[in-house]
Design a protein around this motif. Structure first.
Motif, PDB file in Angstrom:
ATOM      1  N   PHE A 204       0.864  -1.237   0.071  1.00  0.00           N
ATOM      2  CA  PHE A 204       0.018   0.036   0.026  1.00  0.00           C
ATOM      3  C   PHE A 204       0.984   1.093  -0.072  1.00  0.00           C
ATOM      4  O   PHE A 204       0.562   2.276  -0.812  1.00  0.00           O
ATOM      5  CB  PHE A 204      -1.147   0.144   1.195  1.00  0.00           C
TER       6      PHE A 204
ATOM      7  N   ALA B 168       0.909   1.391  -4.170  1.00  0.00           N
ATOM      8  CA  ALA B 168      -0.538   1.196  -4.240  1.00  0.00           C
ATOM      9  C   ALA B 168      -0.956   1.236  -5.684  1.00  0.00           C
ATOM     10  O   ALA B 168      -0.459   1.856  -6.789  1.00  0.00           O
ATOM     11  CB  ALA B 168      -1.141   2.533  -3.779  1.00  0.00           C
TER      12      ALA B 168
ATOM     13  N   SER C  36      -5.544   5.967  -4.224  1.00  0.00           N
ATOM     14  CA  SER C  36      -4.899   5.346  -2.995  1.00  0.00           C
ATOM     15  C   SER C  36      -3.414   6.458  -3.014  1.00  0.00           C
ATOM     16  O   SER C  36      -3.192   7.109  -2.193  1.00  0.00           O
ATOM     17  CB  SER C  36      -4.451   4.077  -2.765  1.00  0.00           C
ATOM     18  N   ARG C  37      -2.934   6.396  -4.305  1.00  0.00           N
ATOM     19  CA  ARG C  37      -1.661   7.136  -4.667  1.00  0.00           C
ATOM     20  C   ARG C  37      -2.183   8.553  -4.244  1.00  0.00           C
ATOM     21  O   ARG C  37      -1.151   9.530  -3.602  1.00  0.00           O
ATOM     22  CB  ARG C  37      -0.927   7.007  -5.761  1.00  0.00           C
TER      23      ARG C  37
END
Lengths: 247, 298
Positions: free
Chosen positions: A229, A233, A238-239
């Protein structure tokens, strides 16, 4: 490995069109530490609060510590879950009119029907685990935020729960008080306590979490190990989130 | 210059107050002289000559006025004390319901409060007396005869006999004050943060235990000041007893004043007795308040 939480297609709508939980399906295993991350309003608090019945959901099925829960929210099942699941809040929510010791022994005496002596003995043991035995006779307002949160953890442990839920446990603390609470949580994790933790503490998640769950707009975006993660990711969202909190 | 102006205003106000008092004293003495009565309390020792339906201590019409006043005073205390307890029970019960999660019960509670607060207390007392009691034919509750007996003679419960007048006054005052107290209780409960409810629920505690052990102790400091003023109102409202023919201190004083013409002395006794009663009530509540707040002083 056996599971302690199983969620199937949980949906909760706040207002028309806006979903706090959007078709969430997931499993938390025994002795696992799951960290839940996501931007504010992503539904992570709502999710963790459905696990002990503080929030309702509109459809789907939930199973916590072996007790099933449906959208009709059977009060008896919720009570059964709460007896085996402890919760720690952002604002501590200690009972201000009771001493530290009384805060901890209230539920064991009323729910498990322990005698005062038994309950106090166990409470003192928990307080020594948290390193705050000296404060037993004091009242919450006499303690620092970090101490209050450790009392709240001891209180949540008093019923010998199978699962602990943490809803942003360090967000209301002064920066220099954050570590003493994270240390206490780290120790619990090492002892094999199953924990679901909503937090923004990246260091804690990297070091302690077995898996990280990332949410955005009520959706489960990804659920993976902290290694993957934080370094690799899969999803754009998410990034983007990680970029923002690292700034 | 400014100082002097302030001084002049003060002197003016003082002169005004003085002249008002002078007018009052002059008025009283002129009236006393005209009626041929001096200012004295010797009449208290004379025979009252009227009968009283209700008396806590032995009383007959050959007793003196002082004794009759004491009986009236005790009758007042009896109805005030009983109503105070009942109003508190009603108020807390309804207040807790209206702060609760059950929509139907919440609706019923707000209906009660809204209804009771729109109608003058005097009308409510007359309603309970004339419609509630005097219109009953026979015994209202058949199956419980012997335990609870409600008729136009009043209420008999476990051998204790309550007159229709006392019962109407008790119910009227309790139902009326209970509505106000329930709003104060609701406000107090709602002043406790949401997190406290979530904390005790998360610990698996039942709603009633959480309410007693966690919520109420924190709500009481917010409830007590409002409760005190409702208690004082209830004590003062008890003088409406005269409307339903209950012999409280005011009703008896009224009779005595009519018989003796001693309006000034009679009213002085009335004012003093109510003043002291309310001082006692507010001091007791103050004591309770200090005990409750002691935990906040750590």
């Amino acid at each position: 490995m056996s599971h302690i939480i199983r969620a199937n297609n949980l949906v909760k709508s706040f207002t028309k069109g806006l979903r706090a939980l959007d078709d969430i399906s997931m499993v938390v295993n025994k002795q696992e530490v799951l960290v839940v991350m996501g931007p504010s309003g992503s539904g992570k608090s709502t999710l963790i609060r459905t696990f002990n019945g503080l929030e309702t959901f509109d459809s789907g099925k939930l199973e916590v510590v072996g007790v099933p829960l449906y959208s009709n929210h059977d009060e008896r099942n919720i009570r059964a879950i709460r007896r085996k699941v402890g919760m720690v809040f952002q604002q501590f929510n200690l009972f201000p009119h009771l001493s530290i010791l009384e805060n901890i022994i209230l539920a064991p005496m009323k729910v498990q029907k322990l005698t005062r002596i038994e309950a106090e003995e166990h409470a003192m043991h928990l307080l020594s685990q948290m390193g705050i035995t000296k404060q037993a006779r004091k009242y919450p307002s006499q303690l620092s935020g970090g101490e209050q949160q450790r009392v709240a953890i001891a209180r949540a442990l008093a019923l010998k729960p199978e699962l602990l839920l943490f809803d942003e446990p360090t967000s209301a603390l002064d920066p220099e008080r954050v570590n003493e609470v994270l240390d206490a949580m780290r120790t619990l994790a090492q002892k094999g306590m199953t924990m679901v933790v909503v937090t923004h503490e990246v260091g804690f998640a990297r070091e302690v979490a077995d898996r990280v769950l990332f949410m955005d707009s009520g959706k489960l975006i990804e659920m993976t190990t902290p290694d993957i993660f934080f370094s690799n990711a899969k999803h754009e969202r998410s990034r983007k989130f990680l970029n923002q909190i690292e700034k | 210059m400014k100082m002097r102006k302030g001084l002049w205003i003060q002197v003016l106000v003082l002169a005004l107050v003085f002249s008002l008092i002078l007018v009052l004293v002059n008025n009283i003495s002129t009236n006393l002289i005209r009626s041929g009565l001096g200012f004295d309390f010797g009449w208290l020792n004379r025979t009252a000559g009227f009968a009283l339906a209700e008396h806590v201590l032995p009383y007959s019409s050959s007793d003196n006025y002082a004794w009759a006043l004491l009986i009236g005073w005790l009758n007042s205390l009896k109805v005030i004390f009983a109503s105070l307890i009942m109003a508190t029970l009603i108020g807390f019960f309804v207040g807790i319901l209206s702060a609760g999660r059950n929509t139907l019960l919440r609706f019923l509670a707000s209906l009660y409060v809204t209804f009771i607060r729109q109608i003058p207390l005097l009308l409510q007392l007359l309603f309970w007396y004339f419609v509630g009691f005097l219109s009953i034919q026979g015994n209202l509750i058949g199956p419980f005869k012997g335990i609870l007996n409600i008729s136009n003679q009043g209420i008999v419960i476990l051998g204790i006999n309550l007159s229709a007048e006392f019962s109407a006054l008790l119910i009227g005052l309790s139902v009326y004050s209970g509505a106000y107290i329930s709003e104060i209780v609701r406000g107090g409960i709602q002043s406790v943060s949401r997190g406290q409810w979530e904390a005790f629920r998360s610990l698996g505690l039942a709603e009633n235990i959480g309410l007693i052990k966690v919520i109420m102790p924190q709500a009481l400091p917010a409830i007590l000041p409002g409760l005190t003023s409702q208690y004082l109102n209830l004590a003062k409202n008890s003088t409406l007893a005269i409307a339903v023919g209950y012999s409280d201190i005011y009703a008896i004083s009224d009779t005595i004043i009519t018989q003796t013409g001693r309006a000034i002395e009679g009213f002085i006794l009335l004012l003093i007795s109510f003043f002291f009663l309310n001082i006692i009530i507010s001091n007791c509540m103050e004591l309770l308040n200090n005990r409750l707040l002691s935990y906040q002083k750590h």
